[in-house]
Design a protein around this motif. Structure first.
Motif, PDB file in Angstrom:
ATOM      1  N   PRO A 382       0.761  -1.307  -0.070  1.00 37.22           N
ATOM      2  CA  PRO A 382       0.132   0.081   0.031  1.00 37.22           C
ATOM      3  C   PRO A 382       0.983   1.318  -0.079  1.00 37.22           C
ATOM      4  O   PRO A 382       0.237   2.287  -0.428  1.00 37.22           O
ATOM      5  CB  PRO A 382      -0.876   0.016   1.220  1.00 37.22           C
ATOM      6  CG  PRO A 382      -0.436  -1.311   2.073  1.00 37.22           C
ATOM      7  CD  PRO A 382       0.351  -2.205   0.882  1.00 37.22           C
ATOM      8  N   GLN A 383       2.088   1.406   0.734  1.00 38.35           N
ATOM      9  CA  GLN A 383       2.870   2.312   0.459  1.00 38.35           C
ATOM     10  C   GLN A 383       3.141   3.046  -0.675  1.00 38.35           C
ATOM     11  O   GLN A 383       3.304   4.349  -1.007  1.00 38.35           O
ATOM     12  CB  GLN A 383       4.379   2.209   1.163  1.00 38.35           C
ATOM     13  CG  GLN A 383       4.921   3.444   1.893  1.00 38.35           C
ATOM     14  CD  GLN A 383       6.199   3.278   2.098  1.00 38.35           C
ATOM     15  OE1 GLN A 383       6.478   2.219   2.847  1.00 38.35           O
ATOM     16  NE2 GLN A 383       7.077   3.960   1.940  1.00 38.35           N
ATOM     17  N   TRP A 384       3.041   2.094  -1.901  1.00 38.17           N
ATOM     18  CA  TRP A 384       3.441   2.681  -3.282  1.00 38.17           C
ATOM     19  C   TRP A 384       2.192   3.690  -3.458  1.00 38.17           C
ATOM     20  O   TRP A 384       2.460   4.897  -4.194  1.00 38.17           O
ATOM     21  CB  TRP A 384       3.056   1.423  -4.242  1.00 38.17           C
ATOM     22  CG  TRP A 384       3.480   2.115  -5.610  1.00 38.17           C
ATOM     23  CD1 TRP A 384       4.442   2.195  -5.994  1.00 38.17           C
ATOM     24  CD2 TRP A 384       2.359   2.214  -6.567  1.00 38.17           C
ATOM     25  NE1 TRP A 384       4.327   2.693  -7.650  1.00 38.17           N
ATOM     26  CE2 TRP A 384       2.938   2.725  -7.763  1.00 38.17           C
ATOM     27  CE3 TRP A 384       0.885   2.286  -6.568  1.00 38.17           C
ATOM     28  CZ2 TRP A 384       2.178   2.976  -8.889  1.00 38.17           C
ATOM     29  CZ3 TRP A 384       0.010   2.581  -7.605  1.00 38.17           C
ATOM     30  CH2 TRP A 384       0.782   2.853  -8.684  1.00 38.17           C
ATOM     31  N   VAL A 385       1.049   3.473  -3.186  1.00 37.74           N
ATOM     32  CA  VAL A 385      -0.194   4.467  -3.240  1.00 37.74           C
ATOM     33  C   VAL A 385       0.231   5.867  -2.741  1.00 37.74           C
ATOM     34  O   VAL A 385       0.071   7.053  -3.189  1.00 37.74           O
ATOM     35  CB  VAL A 385      -1.531   4.026  -2.911  1.00 37.74           C
ATOM     36  CG1 VAL A 385      -2.436   4.971  -3.240  1.00 37.74           C
ATOM     37  CG2 VAL A 385      -1.817   2.665  -3.426  1.00 37.74           C
ATOM     38  N   GLU A 398       8.956  -1.609  -8.798  1.00 36.38           N
ATOM     39  CA  GLU A 398       9.752  -2.486  -8.099  1.00 36.38           C
ATOM     40  C   GLU A 398      10.127  -2.216  -6.682  1.00 36.38           C
ATOM     41  O   GLU A 398      10.457  -3.549  -6.246  1.00 36.38           O
ATOM     42  CB  GLU A 398      11.033  -2.486  -8.988  1.00 36.38           C
ATOM     43  CG  GLU A 398      11.015  -2.841 -10.537  1.00 36.38           C
ATOM     44  CD  GLU A 398      10.684  -1.409 -11.249  1.00 36.38           C
ATOM     45  OE1 GLU A 398      11.049  -0.317 -10.732  1.00 36.38           O
ATOM     46  OE2 GLU A 398      10.012  -1.609 -12.214  1.00 36.38           O
ATOM     47  N   ASP A 399      10.310  -1.132  -6.236  1.00 38.83           N
ATOM     48  CA  ASP A 399      10.571  -1.130  -4.840  1.00 38.83           C
ATOM     49  C   ASP A 399       9.403  -1.421  -3.985  1.00 38.83           C
ATOM     50  O   ASP A 399       9.732  -1.542  -2.602  1.00 38.83           O
ATOM     51  CB  ASP A 399      10.970   0.399  -4.669  1.00 38.83           C
ATOM     52  CG  ASP A 399      12.139   0.768  -5.262  1.00 38.83           C
ATOM     53  OD1 ASP A 399      12.563   0.040  -5.843  1.00 38.83           O
ATOM     54  OD2 ASP A 399      12.176   2.290  -5.525  1.00 38.83           O
ATOM     55  N   THR A 405      11.613  -4.878   0.977  1.00 36.89           N
ATOM     56  CA  THR A 405      12.152  -3.938   2.163  1.00 36.89           C
ATOM     57  C   THR A 405      11.656  -2.618   1.471  1.00 36.89           C
ATOM     58  O   THR A 405      12.264  -2.183   0.812  1.00 36.89           O
ATOM     59  CB  THR A 405      13.323  -3.753   2.680  1.00 36.89           C
ATOM     60  OG1 THR A 405      13.815  -4.994   3.068  1.00 36.89           O
ATOM     61  CG2 THR A 405      13.607  -3.212   4.036  1.00 36.89           C
ATOM     62  N   LEU A 406      10.654  -2.154   2.132  1.00 36.50           N
ATOM     63  CA  LEU A 406      10.109  -0.834   1.771  1.00 36.50           C
ATOM     64  C   LEU A 406      11.146   0.433   1.889  1.00 36.50           C
ATOM     65  O   LEU A 406      11.798   0.523   2.880  1.00 36.50           O
ATOM     66  CB  LEU A 406       8.920  -0.489   2.377  1.00 36.50           C
ATOM     67  CG  LEU A 406       7.814  -1.235   2.113  1.00 36.50           C
ATOM     68  CD1 LEU A 406       6.480  -0.937   3.136  1.00 36.50           C
ATOM     69  CD2 LEU A 406       7.274  -1.072   0.772  1.00 36.50           C
TER      70      LEU A 406
ATOM     71  N   ASN B 178       7.588   4.908   8.494  1.00 39.87           N
ATOM     72  CA  ASN B 178       8.495   4.288   7.880  1.00 39.87           C
ATOM     73  C   ASN B 178       9.579   5.227   7.750  1.00 39.87           C
ATOM     74  O   ASN B 178       9.813   5.534   6.566  1.00 39.87           O
ATOM     75  CB  ASN B 178       8.271   3.543   6.704  1.00 39.87           C
ATOM     76  CG  ASN B 178       9.350   2.720   6.218  1.00 39.87           C
ATOM     77  OD1 ASN B 178      10.385   2.524   6.654  1.00 39.87           O
ATOM     78  ND2 ASN B 178       9.070   2.275   4.898  1.00 39.87           N
ATOM     79  N   PRO B 179      10.219   5.975   8.775  1.00 42.59           N
ATOM     80  CA  PRO B 179      10.949   7.167   8.235  1.00 42.59           C
ATOM     81  C   PRO B 179      12.315   6.653   7.806  1.00 42.59           C
ATOM     82  O   PRO B 179      12.956   5.660   8.102  1.00 42.59           O
ATOM     83  CB  PRO B 179      11.084   7.684   9.779  1.00 42.59           C
ATOM     84  CG  PRO B 179      10.812   6.568  10.854  1.00 42.59           C
ATOM     85  CD  PRO B 179      10.165   5.722   9.996  1.00 42.59           C
ATOM     86  N   PRO B 180      13.138   7.628   7.378  1.00 45.57           N
ATOM     87  CA  PRO B 180      14.413   7.384   6.887  1.00 45.57           C
ATOM     88  C   PRO B 180      15.266   7.105   8.110  1.00 45.57           C
ATOM     89  O   PRO B 180      14.838   7.516   9.249  1.00 45.57           O
ATOM     90  CB  PRO B 180      15.024   8.666   6.423  1.00 45.57           C
ATOM     91  CG  PRO B 180      13.814   9.513   6.043  1.00 45.57           C
ATOM     92  CD  PRO B 180      12.542   8.911   6.809  1.00 45.57           C
TER      93      PRO B 180
END
Lengths: 573, 610
Positions: A382-385, A398-399, A405-406, B178-180
């Motif tokens: 979901p982070q892609w969105v 791809e990531d 690992t995001l 999910n921070p740097p």
């Protein structure tokens, strides 16, 4: 000569302010009612310039309100309603005490209520004013709509909040006006019904705020729906409605109940008052004002185009949400940018197509692996969105594949000024947005870092610029020691050293000039006035602090990268 | 009314089954407790109680055996049991259900004629539409276009005065799920965060990294955050604060470039070594060829300025507090003060003629006829001491701290700081070997004194102010307040209208005597206590030495035009002295002709900056 003797605290600021207790007495309200009134009317305490003067010589800590504000409250019709309510409560208690149940019922039927319409209109005389305060209202409504119905607050309030927030989301979808996705907002909408209610919170205060905010949000929603020619309260498109009905008639008994749920599914478009062509290009009329030159106009046009493109980011894509992903927030975001979304039928009402649909382009998955995978679609997290929306461009998928690992998720709200720390991910992203290839800018980043380091070194150099003198001193000391020991000073003439910047090479000259300038500045700072020096020091302190913080973050990042590199090497071996 | 009718009809039905009626009315039956009867019937005869009252056992047996027990009712007024008939039971059932007693009664039919005047009135009102059925309450609020007519008059003064609450800060990178990696706290930082008070924390939360979205927990502080926001909105006092938005560069005053103000000393070119303890005082000869220095190692050394050679070393009987070369070029005399003695030396340097003339000047003294009692004893040196250079010895009653020459070179003043007496400053005349105490009163601890270079004025610096005395009129002409805690040193501009004061609280005050008795400019450019200040005789320069080991040279231009204020620009910070025992530079003095400055320090060296 003559005249009345002037008394203290009878004029000036002492008469402009009033303490809270006095204000309460003047309004003849209990503290709770006063608090409610202040919340509803938006009256806040003021900090007087000279507290002691206002406090009539005392330094006790007190809250002051402007006397004008309190006078303004005196004419508020809602104060009478408060009093009526007080009387009602008294009567009700009496009826209970006497066990007069018919009386109780009658009283209940005639329970005095009040409306906040006029207050909203008064506080926000224009629609723009209302929109300025909408963020607090939204947060509050989203929070209340997630509360469990355990009696902490009225069930009606919760449903109303839910309704308003769903209406709002539907509007945003219809108008496609979402710009950035923030986790904080989403978190509110995303994880309902799991609050352990904290006990150190006064829910009455929150309820009063919510009362005001729901009224505000209702009116704002109405107005917004009107501007888009949508029906308010929102109705689903007749086409969509019939589809939904056909499928789910059996599951949902009551039409009225399921309606809100259908709305909150966020999958169907809304009915319009006037049936217009769906794709009405609402080109902004261009009136080049006199002062505006061509460049400005072009820039604006370009910006507008970008915005248009951003609105159509997901157009033509077909998404399917797996059951483990937060459905509402994702559906909301995806629909905002023109995607088609569906989900499992058992998850929620309103899913329009199945997993097996061949035309699905992306499936959003949040589990370590999938058993059955279709070839012609991407399985992404979901982070892609979120990241795509924030970056305003389709990021490479791809990531974000399953089990990968995001990359870090960055906040879209941070706007870096110069001197602030910019995480390397953001730099990469900016490069991508400019249209550069991702491979190159790793090096670039490194270069940047190096530059920074150099600058730092230079700064340090400036501070102790007379190193050479120190060395000279040391030599002399040595000679002195020798003389003390041997008593005979070996007098020797050594060829003089030419200082490096006196050789006349370009670099040295530049350096010399810089040093001269720095010294000039230092000397000028000596001559500053005390007040200005204080201000200057403060500003410089702030600047140095930001630099320090940025340096700290860079150092941390570097350490982290080194560690990860070392790990990789160890793995290879 | 309908209800009451109904009750009446029930009463009628009740009457059918009973023939015995008690006429005593609605009274407590206990009143008949002690009588055999319980009341009177309709004919006025006594109603007698049953002979035996039923007890619990009878009741129980009755309950077990009597099939009609459930429809038996005890009548208190007649003390008899009544068995209800079927009709009566039916009636009770109907009443219990809330139905009308009369089974044949049609409740939906309006009995206009029989129900009395009130009912008929109400019926009439309903028919006429006066009484309306109660509306169902609206549970959902109604919304409409509130801003349909935006009326500019509705914007009151209140709205213009309104201070909108500042918006909440939007979440930054560290608040991301999910921070740097650099935003995550290290172990130490986390511990520090936990130990801090919640109010002091910079971040109200710990940044955390979650590998995927499904691992993200609910935002636990959401309610708190909203609640705090609510409290802020209605409880926080609001105040408009002007934020200063200045470019810091604009705050720096625009001064002429030091480059354009040359010449001034820029580099350290010579170091005079030889003393073994801190060098308290230095003084240059009027020709600029020689330099004299006095140190805590009880010696006075004479140096050649250009070579840095020590030409002469004189041992004196104590730590030297002050040295001063006679400013008159026709006289070769140096005043040295140590302990309670002021010594006048002839170093025998330079022109032989001048040296000889000086000796002659001293020996040509003829004692006056009548000897006056003096505060100081004058003694002529002879023998080996004379050979060493000693000429005159002035023995003071107290320790002498400073010695200053008048510009003409005949008068000499010495300072004996003492808070308790008026004998703090003495003025000596060398040619007549006379001493006088100019002051009758003690005005505070005297720090230093100085002669006006041109006019007969005398400057006395006490702890916080400088007094200017007219020596001819013998009166106080001015009192300058220095605005500092403790004056350490003072120097007079060669023009005589300006004065600088160094103080132990790191300040340097420039007074323009024509302008005011307050400082014209306060400079706070030293980091530590100032120990010495000096003006150059010809160039517009002044220098100050401080305990931070630096000598700051400033351009101090004084204009002849009275309308133009002096121009003060710092031009150079000279470093070189090492700080020993928290002391840096102790004395500074300029070369009489060149733009050079000498400084003596606690590191036992004297340095020349050219």
């Amino acid at each position: 000569m003559g005249g009345l003797q002037k008394k203290k605290y009878e004029r000036g600021s002492a008469t402009n302010y009033i303490t809270r207790n006095k204000a309460r007495k003047k309004l003849q309200l209990s503290l709770a009612d006063f608090r409610r009134l202040c919340i509803l009317k938006g009256i806040y305490p003021h900090e007087p310039k000279h507290k002691k003067k206002v406090n009539k010589g005392s330094t006790a800590p007190r809250t002051f309100y402007l006397l004008k504000d309190i006078r303004f409250l005196l004419h508020e019709p809602i104060v009478r309603k408060f009093r009526e309510y007080k009387v009602f409560v008294r009567k009700l208690r009496k009826a209970y005490g006497k066990a007069e149940w018919t009386g109780v019922e009658r009283l209940r039927d005639n329970k005095p209520g009040y409306k906040l319409d006029h207050i909203i209109k008064e506080r926000y005389p224009t629609f723009v004013d209302a929109l300025r305060d909408i963020d607090d209202a939204l947060s509050m409504c989203f929070l209340f709509s997630t509360f469990a119905r355990t009696g902490k607050c009225h069930v009606q309030t919760i449903t109303l909040c839910r309704r308003l927030s769903v209406e709002w989301m539907n509007y945003i979808i219809a108008s496609r006006s979402l710009k950035k996705v923030g986790r904080a907002r989403l978190q509110g909408a995303e994880c309902p019904f799991q609050w352990a209610h904290p006990t150190d919170v006064d829910y009455r205060v929150m309820a009063t705020f919510t009362e005001m905010y729901t009224t505000l949000l209702g009116f704002v929603n109405f107005r917004l729906y009107q501007t888009l020619n949508l029906v308010y309260p929102p109705k689903l498109d007749s086409k969509a409605e019939s589809e939904l009905k056909a499928e789910h008639e059996a599951d949902y008994a009551m039409d009225s109940e399921s309606y809100l749920e259908k709305l909150s599914a966020l999958s169907a478009s809304l009915a319009r008052v006037v049936a217009t062509a769906e794709e009405e290009e609402n080109q902004m009329d261009q009136f080049p004002t006199e002062g505006e030159d061509q460049e400005n106009l072009e820039a604006r046009e370009k910006e507008q185009k970008e915005q248009e493109a951003h609105k159509r980011l997901f157009e033509g894509l077909k998404f399917f949400l797996n059951r483990e992903v937060p459905r509402e927030s994702l559906a909301f975001i995806l629909r905002c940018f023109g995607a088609e979304v569906s989900w499992d039928q058992s998850l929620c009402i309103g899913g329009t197509y199945d997993v097996t649909d061949e035309s699905i382009t992306h499936q959003i998955v949040d589990r370590p692996n999938m058993d059955k995978q279709y070839i012609n679609r991407y399985y992404i997290q979901p982070q892609w969105v979120f990241d795509t929306v924030n970056a305003k461009m389709l990021l490479p998928v791809e990531d974000y594949f399953i089990g990968v690992t995001l990359p870090p998720h960055l906040s879209p709200f941070v706007e870096e000024k110069d001197g602030d720390y910019v995480p390397p991910e953001k730099l990469k992203l900016m490069a991508l947005q400019r249209g550069e290839k991702p491979g190159q800018d790793d090096e670039e980043d490194d270069d940047d870092d190096d530059d920074d380091d150099e600058e730092e070194e230079e700064e340090e150099d400036d501070d102790d610029g007379d190193d050479d003198e120190l060395t000279e001193e040391r030599n002399l000391k040595k000679m002195e020691n020798q003389r003390a020991q041997g008593k005979t000073l070996a007098v020797k003439v050594t060829p003089g050293k030419v200082r490096p910047w006196e050789t006349g090479s370009v670099g040295n000259r530049v350096r010399l000039e810089q040093e001269e300038k720095a010294e000039e500045k230092r000397l000028a700072i000596m001559m500053m006035k005390k007040k200005e020096k204080y201000l200057y020091d403060k500003i410089m302190f702030g600047k140095k602090r930001t630099v320090r913080e940025a340096n700290k973050l860079t150092a941390k990042r570097k350490a982290h990268e080194d560690a990860s590199k070392a790990e990789k090497k160890a793995k290879k071996q | 009314p309908i209800q009451s009718v109904c009750v009446l009809s029930v009463g009628g039905a009740w009457r059918l089954g009973t023939d015995v009626r008690n006429t005593v009315g609605n009274i407590p039956m206990e009143w008949y407790q002690d009588y055999p009867h319980i009341g009177y019937d309709l004919d006025g005869k006594k109603i007698f109680k049953p002979i035996r009252n039923k007890d619990e056992l009878d009741e129980f047996l009755d309950k077990m055996e009597n099939p009609d027990y459930w429809r038996t009712v005890h009548d208190k007024t007649t003390a008899s049991d009544i068995r209800l008939s079927d009709e009566q039971v039916d009636l009770v059932h109907r009443l219990q259900k809330g139905q009308f007693g009369d089974a044949s009664f049609n409740e939906y039919e309006i009995h206009s004629c029989s129900s009395g005047p009130i009912v008929s009135k109400m019926v009439h009102a309903i028919k006429m539409g006066w009484i309306k059925p109660r509306k169902p309450k609206e549970t959902t609020p109604q919304y409409y276009d509130l801003w349909a007519k935006e009326d500019p008059n509705a914007i009151l003064g209140r709205h213009k005065m309104h201070v909108p609450a500042p918006k909440m800060r939007l979440p930054g990178h560290e608040e991301s799920y999910n921070p740097p990696p650099e935003y995550l706290l290290t172990e130490e930082e986390r511990l520090a965060w936990e130990q801090q008070d919640p109010e002091d924390r910079k971040l109200p939360f710990l940044p955390q990294k979650h590998s995927c979205l499904r691992a993200v927990p609910a935002f636990s502080r959401f309610i708190h955050e909203r609640f705090e926001r609510c409290l802020d909105l209605y409880l926080c006092p609001r105040q408009r604060k002007m934020r200063v938005n200045v470019n810091p560069e604009d705050l720096i005053p625009k001064l002429p470039k030091p480059k354009d103000l040359q010449p001034f000393p820029t580099t350290m070119s010579l170091v005079y070594r030889g003393h073994t303890s801190l060098v308290r005082s230095i003084s240059a000869s009027p020709t600029g060829q020689w330099l004299v220095s006095g140190s805590d190692d009880c010696t006075v050394r004479f140096w050649e300025v250009n070579t840095g050679r020590c030409l002469k070393t004189l041992e004196v009987g104590g730590a030297v507090k002050g040295v001063a070369w006679n400013p008159n070029p026709a006289v070769c005399l140096v005043a040295v003060c140590f302990e309670s003695t002021v010594l006048l030396l002839n170093p025998a340097l330079g022109d032989r003629l001048v040296v000889g003339a000086t000796d002659q000047l001293i020996t040509s003294y003829e004692p006056p006829e009548e000897d006056k009692e003096q505060a100081v004893t004058w003694a002529l040196s002879e023998g080996p001491e004379h050979d060493k250079g000693h000429r005159l010895t002035l023995t003071h009653p107290k320790g002498v701290k400073q010695v200053v020459w008048h510009g003409k070179g005949d008068y000499l003043s010495s300072v004996m700081p003492d808070n308790t007496s008026n004998l703090q400053v003495l003025i000596h005349q060398v040619s007549k070997r006379r001493t006088q105490n100019p002051f009758r009163k003690n005005k505070g601890l005297v720090q230093c004194v100085s002669f006006h270079p041109l006019r007969p004025y005398f400057f006395v610096a006490t702890q916080r102010c400088v007094r200017v005395y007219n020596l001819i009129k013998q009166e106080l002409t001015k009192k300058l307040t220095a605005n500092c805690k403790w004056i350490s040193s003072m120097a007079i501009h060669p023009g005589g209208d300006n004065l600088i004061c160094g103080s132990y609280d790191c300040r340097l005050a420039w007074f323009d005597l024509d302008l005011s008795t307050k400082p014209y400019k306060m400079l706070r450019h030293h980091k530590k206590a100032l120990r010495g200040v000096a003006y150059h005789k010809h160039y517009p320069l002044f220098a100050s030495g401080a305990d931070d080991g630096s000598v700051i040279v400033c351009h101090g231009m004084v204009y002849n035009d009275l309308l133009q204020n002096p121009l003060i620009v710092p031009v150079k910070v000279l470093r070189g002295h090492q700080i020993t025992h928290d002391l840096g530079v102790l004395d500074v003095t300029f070369h009489p002709t060149q733009p050079w400055v000498f400084s003596s320090g606690a590191d036992a060296t004297i340095r020349l900056f050219t």
